[in-house]
Design a protein around this motif. Structure first.
Motif, short mmCIF file in Angstrom:
data_model
loop_
_atom_site.label_atom_id
_atom_site.label_comp_id
_atom_site.label_asym_id
_atom_site.label_seq_id
_atom_site.Cartn_x
_atom_site.Cartn_y
_atom_site.Cartn_z
N ASP A 106 0.83 -1.21 0.00
CA ASP A 106 0.00 0.00 0.00
C ASP A 106 0.86 1.26 0.00
O ASP A 106 0.56 2.23 -0.71
CB ASP A 106 -0.94 0.01 1.20
CG ASP A 106 -2.04 -1.02 1.11
OD1 ASP A 106 -2.30 -1.52 -0.01
OD2 ASP A 106 -2.65 -1.33 2.16
N MET A 107 1.93 1.26 0.80
CA MET A 107 2.81 2.42 0.85
C MET A 107 3.54 2.62 -0.48
O MET A 107 3.73 3.76 -0.91
CB MET A 107 3.81 2.28 2.00
CG MET A 107 3.15 2.38 3.37
SD MET A 107 4.31 2.13 4.71
CE MET A 107 5.13 3.72 4.71
N GLU A 108 3.90 1.53 -1.13
CA GLU A 108 4.52 1.63 -2.46
C GLU A 108 3.54 2.28 -3.44
O GLU A 108 3.94 3.14 -4.24
CB GLU A 108 4.90 0.25 -2.99
CG GLU A 108 6.19 -0.29 -2.46
CD GLU A 108 6.49 -1.64 -3.05
OE1 GLU A 108 7.47 -1.73 -3.82
OE2 GLU A 108 5.77 -2.61 -2.77
N GLN A 109 2.30 1.85 -3.41
CA GLN A 109 1.29 2.37 -4.34
C GLN A 109 1.06 3.87 -4.12
O GLN A 109 0.77 4.60 -5.06
CB GLN A 109 -0.03 1.61 -4.19
CG GLN A 109 0.07 0.14 -4.55
CD GLN A 109 0.61 -0.08 -5.94
OE1 GLN A 109 0.11 0.48 -6.90
NE2 GLN A 109 1.65 -0.88 -6.05
N ARG A 110 1.18 4.32 -2.86
CA ARG A 110 1.00 5.75 -2.55
C ARG A 110 2.28 6.54 -2.75
O ARG A 110 2.28 7.76 -2.55
CB ARG A 110 0.52 5.90 -1.10
CG ARG A 110 -0.86 5.36 -0.83
CD ARG A 110 -1.37 5.77 0.54
NE ARG A 110 -0.47 5.45 1.62
CZ ARG A 110 -0.59 4.39 2.45
NH1 ARG A 110 -1.60 3.57 2.30
NH2 ARG A 110 0.28 4.19 3.42
N GLU A 162 5.02 6.18 -0.89
CA GLU A 162 5.61 6.44 0.42
C GLU A 162 6.70 5.44 0.80
O GLU A 162 7.24 5.51 1.89
CB GLU A 162 4.51 6.39 1.50
CG GLU A 162 3.45 7.43 1.32
CD GLU A 162 2.30 7.25 2.28
OE1 GLU A 162 2.36 6.35 3.14
OE2 GLU A 162 1.32 8.01 2.18
N PHE A 163 7.01 4.51 -0.10
CA PHE A 163 8.01 3.48 0.17
C PHE A 163 8.75 3.21 -1.14
O PHE A 163 8.16 3.35 -2.21
CB PHE A 163 7.33 2.20 0.66
CG PHE A 163 8.28 1.19 1.25
CD1 PHE A 163 8.74 1.32 2.54
CD2 PHE A 163 8.71 0.11 0.49
CE1 PHE A 163 9.62 0.40 3.08
CE2 PHE A 163 9.59 -0.81 1.01
CZ PHE A 163 10.05 -0.67 2.32
N PRO A 164 10.03 2.86 -1.08
CA PRO A 164 10.77 2.57 -2.32
C PRO A 164 10.08 1.49 -3.16
O PRO A 164 9.58 0.51 -2.63
CB PRO A 164 12.13 2.07 -1.82
CG PRO A 164 12.27 2.67 -0.46
CD PRO A 164 10.89 2.73 0.10
N GLN A 165 10.08 1.70 -4.46
CA GLN A 165 9.43 0.78 -5.39
C GLN A 165 10.25 -0.49 -5.58
O GLN A 165 11.46 -0.43 -5.72
CB GLN A 165 9.24 1.44 -6.75
CG GLN A 165 8.15 2.48 -6.77
CD GLN A 165 6.77 1.86 -6.67
OE1 GLN A 165 6.47 0.88 -7.32
NE2 GLN A 165 5.94 2.46 -5.85
N CYS A 185 11.21 -12.95 -9.63
CA CYS A 185 12.12 -12.47 -8.60
C CYS A 185 11.96 -10.96 -8.41
O CYS A 185 12.34 -10.17 -9.27
CB CYS A 185 13.57 -12.80 -8.96
SG CYS A 185 14.75 -12.28 -7.72
N VAL A 186 11.40 -10.58 -7.26
CA VAL A 186 11.17 -9.18 -6.93
C VAL A 186 12.22 -8.74 -5.92
O VAL A 186 12.51 -9.44 -4.97
CB VAL A 186 9.77 -8.99 -6.33
CG1 VAL A 186 9.54 -7.56 -5.90
CG2 VAL A 186 8.70 -9.43 -7.30
N VAL A 187 12.80 -7.54 -6.14
CA VAL A 187 13.82 -7.02 -5.23
C VAL A 187 13.59 -5.53 -4.99
O VAL A 187 12.85 -4.87 -5.71
CB VAL A 187 15.24 -7.23 -5.79
CG1 VAL A 187 15.58 -8.70 -5.90
CG2 VAL A 187 15.43 -6.53 -7.12
N TRP A 188 14.25 -5.04 -3.93
CA TRP A 188 14.27 -3.62 -3.61
C TRP A 188 15.71 -3.18 -3.57
O TRP A 188 16.60 -3.96 -3.23
CB TRP A 188 13.63 -3.36 -2.24
CG TRP A 188 12.16 -3.47 -2.21
CD1 TRP A 188 11.27 -2.44 -2.26
CD2 TRP A 188 11.38 -4.66 -2.08
NE1 TRP A 188 9.99 -2.93 -2.19
CE2 TRP A 188 10.03 -4.30 -2.08
CE3 TRP A 188 11.69 -6.01 -1.97
CZ2 TRP A 188 9.00 -5.21 -1.97
CZ3 TRP A 188 10.68 -6.94 -1.87
CH2 TRP A 188 9.34 -6.53 -1.87
N ASP A 189 15.96 -1.92 -3.86
CA ASP A 189 17.30 -1.35 -3.77
C ASP A 189 17.59 -1.08 -2.29
O ASP A 189 16.87 -0.33 -1.63
CB ASP A 189 17.35 -0.05 -4.58
CG ASP A 189 18.73 0.54 -4.65
OD1 ASP A 189 19.51 0.39 -3.69
OD2 ASP A 189 19.03 1.17 -5.67
#
Length: 103
Positions: free
Chosen positions: A39-43, A45-48, A56-60
């Motif tokens: 939810d925060m990503e969609q708004r 408010e959080f790194p994509q 395979c999903v990752v974050w920086d």
């Protein structure tokens, strides 16, 4: 000249190679539920997150650490809006007893 070129290439490689983390590592760093993070990503408010492969999903990691530091600073500055305390009088279970007034 060749040495300078090699140093330039290695510096460029170091800046372009950033560490990424997978979901389990993110959970260890950020103690929020998956749905809250989503939810925060969609708004915004959080790194994509991004996909390395189709599964395979990752974050920086640098972005996540920067987000944590920004949250820490906002918390210290009392800039984060906190949730209001619940009104216990509206509870359906364990209702609040009315206190007898003695005059």
């Amino acid at each position: 000249m060749k040495t300078e070129r090699r140093h330039q290439v290695s510096r460029e490689a170091q800046t372009s190679l950033r560490k990424t983390i997978r979901r389990q590592q993110l959970r260890e760093i950020v103690p929020l539920a998956d749905t809250t993070i989503y939810d925060m990503e969609q708004r915004g408010e959080f790194p994509q997150r991004f996909y390395l492969t189709s599964r395979c999903v990752v974050w920086d990691l640098a972005e996540v650490e920067a987000w944590l530091e920004a949250r820490r600073q906002a918390s210290r500055a009392k800039a984060l809006k906190r949730a209001p305390a619940p009104d216990v009088r509206l509870r359906k279970s364990r209702p609040v007893r009315q206190q007898a007034r003695t005059s």
